[in-house]
Write a protein that holds these residues in place. Sequence first.
Motif, PDB file in Angstrom:
ATOM      1  N   ILE A  49    -101.038  43.307 -46.402  1.00 30.55           N
ATOM      2  CA  ILE A  49    -101.374  42.343 -45.367  1.00 30.55           C
ATOM      3  C   ILE A  49    -100.919  42.938 -44.038  1.00 30.55           C
ATOM      4  N   SER A  50    -101.762  42.819 -43.030  1.00 32.63           N
ATOM      5  CA  SER A  50    -101.371  43.340 -41.715  1.00 32.63           C
ATOM      6  C   SER A  50    -101.996  42.475 -40.628  1.00 32.63           C
ATOM      7  N   ALA A  97     -96.997  38.532 -37.985  1.00 36.17           N
ATOM      8  CA  ALA A  97     -98.299  38.235 -37.391  1.00 36.17           C
ATOM      9  C   ALA A  97     -98.171  37.100 -36.382  1.00 36.17           C
ATOM     10  N   GLU A 138    -113.682  42.273 -46.019  1.00 39.33           N
ATOM     11  CA  GLU A 138    -112.370  42.418 -45.368  1.00 39.33           C
ATOM     12  C   GLU A 138    -111.901  41.039 -44.925  1.00 39.33           C
ATOM     13  N   PRO A 139    -111.183  40.355 -45.809  1.00 37.74           N
ATOM     14  CA  PRO A 139    -110.776  38.981 -45.504  1.00 37.74           C
ATOM     15  C   PRO A 139    -109.788  38.900 -44.342  1.00 37.74           C
ATOM     16  N   VAL A 140    -110.075  38.021 -43.404  1.00 34.43           N
ATOM     17  CA  VAL A 140    -109.194  37.739 -42.275  1.00 34.43           C
ATOM     18  C   VAL A 140    -108.822  36.265 -42.343  1.00 34.43           C
ATOM     19  N   ASP A 146    -105.545  43.463 -47.301  1.00 33.38           N
ATOM     20  CA  ASP A 146    -105.946  44.760 -47.843  1.00 33.38           C
ATOM     21  C   ASP A 146    -105.925  44.613 -49.361  1.00 33.38           C
ATOM     22  N   ALA A 166    -107.026  33.139 -40.386  1.00 29.91           N
ATOM     23  CA  ALA A 166    -106.535  32.627 -39.105  1.00 29.91           C
ATOM     24  C   ALA A 166    -105.211  31.907 -39.317  1.00 29.91           C
ATOM     25  N   THR A 177    -116.442  38.424 -49.627  1.00 32.07           N
ATOM     26  CA  THR A 177    -115.843  38.867 -48.367  1.00 32.07           C
ATOM     27  C   THR A 177    -115.302  40.280 -48.519  1.00 32.07           C
ATOM     28  N   HIS A 195    -103.516  35.985 -36.677  1.00 33.92           N
ATOM     29  CA  HIS A 195    -104.334  36.254 -37.856  1.00 33.92           C
ATOM     30  C   HIS A 195    -103.688  37.334 -38.712  1.00 33.92           C
ATOM     31  N   VAL A 196    -104.112  37.433 -39.960  1.00 33.88           N
ATOM     32  CA  VAL A 196    -103.736  38.534 -40.845  1.00 33.88           C
ATOM     33  C   VAL A 196    -104.999  39.038 -41.538  1.00 33.88           C
ATOM     34  N   VAL A 197    -104.992  40.324 -41.830  1.00 34.97           N
ATOM     35  CA  VAL A 197    -106.082  40.954 -42.569  1.00 34.97           C
ATOM     36  C   VAL A 197    -105.542  41.336 -43.941  1.00 34.97           C
TER      37      VAL A 197
END
Length: 107
Positions: free
Chosen positions: A31-32, A36, A76-78, A43, A80, A74, A39-41
């Motif tokens: 997670i990056s 945060a 690349e899940p992002v 991985d 919010a 999805t 948002h987080v993305v």
Amino acid sequence: INTDNSVDEVNLILDQTTDTKETSQTDDFGISPNPAVDHVVLDLPSRIDVSLNTTVRMFNSAGKLVSSKDLEGTEEPVLALDNLNAGVYLLELINGDVQLKTTFVKF
């Protein structure tokens, strides 16, 4: 979290009781950014097939479910974080029989 966004101490107690076949809290679910702000993305590891029923659930440090999202299809899940208070959160990813967990800090 202090007024200057520093953290003195964080206590997090997780109950990892589950009836899924696999539970893992490893570095292959990234997670990056972490910490945060908005948002987080996620991985996701290659073994996660998002064409299957895939759900990510977010819990606050008290163990309360604060968010749940279906990730089916999805790439690349992002996620919010605008509606979350500052603190430590647990993310739980469920994909078929696989259940992965990781934590992050929201400022």
